[in-house]
Design an enzyme around this catalytic site. Sequence first.
Site, PDB file in Angstrom:
ATOM      1  N   GLY A  22      43.813  95.705  60.822  1.00 40.55           N
ATOM      2  CA  GLY A  22      42.349  95.655  60.812  1.00 40.55           C
ATOM      3  C   GLY A  22      41.793  94.270  61.035  1.00 40.55           C
ATOM      4  O   GLY A  22      40.755  93.917  60.483  1.00 40.55           O
ATOM      5  N   ALA A  23      42.481  93.482  61.867  1.00 39.84           N
ATOM      6  CA  ALA A  23      42.090  92.076  62.047  1.00 39.84           C
ATOM      7  C   ALA A  23      41.309  91.824  63.326  1.00 39.84           C
ATOM      8  O   ALA A  23      41.126  90.669  63.711  1.00 39.84           O
ATOM      9  CB  ALA A  23      43.328  91.183  62.017  1.00 39.84           C
ATOM     10  N   SER A 151      39.376  99.320  47.082  1.00 45.81           N
ATOM     11  CA  SER A 151      37.918  99.292  47.106  1.00 45.81           C
ATOM     12  C   SER A 151      37.401  99.607  45.719  1.00 45.81           C
ATOM     13  O   SER A 151      38.110 100.212  44.899  1.00 45.81           O
ATOM     14  CB  SER A 151      37.411 100.344  48.109  1.00 45.81           C
ATOM     15  OG  SER A 151      36.044 100.648  47.913  1.00 45.81           O
ATOM     16  N   TYR A 176      36.831 109.393  50.672  1.00 41.91           N
ATOM     17  CA  TYR A 176      37.107 107.954  50.780  1.00 41.91           C
ATOM     18  C   TYR A 176      37.713 107.441  49.479  1.00 41.91           C
ATOM     19  O   TYR A 176      38.713 106.712  49.491  1.00 41.91           O
ATOM     20  CB  TYR A 176      35.818 107.203  51.101  1.00 41.91           C
ATOM     21  CG  TYR A 176      36.009 105.702  51.230  1.00 41.91           C
ATOM     22  CD1 TYR A 176      36.742 105.172  52.293  1.00 41.91           C
ATOM     23  CD2 TYR A 176      35.473 104.824  50.292  1.00 41.91           C
ATOM     24  CE1 TYR A 176      36.932 103.794  52.416  1.00 41.91           C
ATOM     25  CE2 TYR A 176      35.640 103.457  50.410  1.00 41.91           C
ATOM     26  CZ  TYR A 176      36.363 102.943  51.473  1.00 41.91           C
ATOM     27  OH  TYR A 176      36.555 101.583  51.582  1.00 41.91           O
TER      28      TYR A 176
END
Length: 314
Positions: A22-23, A151, A176
Amino acid sequence: MSRTPIDITIPDLSGKLAVVTGASDGMGLRIAARLAQAGAEVIMPVRNLRKGETAINAIRDSVPAAKVSLRNLDLSSLTSVAALGDSLREEGRPIHLLINNAGVMTPPDRQTTADGFELQFGTNHLGHFALVAHLMPLLRAGRARVTSQVSIAANQGSINWDDLNWERSYVGPRAYSQSKIAFGLFGLELDRRSHAGGWGITSNLSQPGLAPTNLLAARPELGRDKEVSGRRMIRLLSGKGILVGTVETAKLPALMAATDPNAKPGGLYGPQWPGRLGGPPAEQKLYSRLRSTDEAARVWEVSEQLTKTTIGAV
């Protein structure tokens, strides 16, 4: 709370090989840039190579000597994950840092991965689980530290064991939360099993708090044509340094968890302001949803079955 710049010290990472998912933008891009600035060689597996090239150019603009490179990876496809594992194992270089940062968040309607899993569970958790499985020989060779980005949503809801793929009734935020709870339980179980089995790997968790990142932006590919409700207020509070973080501070918990010599195996790192939404990073108390070792073992076993991978086998 103040508007004084918040930062941490990163040790010299020369000679270390890091992999950051995810960079290609946002927080992940900033994590990769900071690792490169500290001397690490950074591999950036991305789904969109054009976007990845833009990210690499941005890193080299700020860190001219950066050692960064792209690889193909779509975490929503177990075939793609296996292909990256094959490629990196063929290269044969030990991996010292793995930051599992990529994720998708709350498509308004239920979507599935290439393998038929609910998109958030399949991408955020199962894709990363399979990635660790495929990279295990390289992680063991590098005595790696694995940091998995969860998260604040992992402190809400539960795992929907009766309907893991939300086929009967889809609720985006609950799905999620499930993906992040499962992912966090996996990260902690990885550390326990490594310690018990002598794998030489340490594993911990980070959570970035709340910031106006691209995760909350409009994502037409997810069926979300507008930014997440409340993002404008988050952006306003972020700009004033009130309660929530910035994209710059959101990167710091993962960097601390991954690089600080004193970061604890099995620990959780996140912002320390009230509500744990912003501020300087520090170790935090594990969320209640992440404390059950029985639940973690169940997640591990189910994940091996669903991804058809085995972690830890020599």
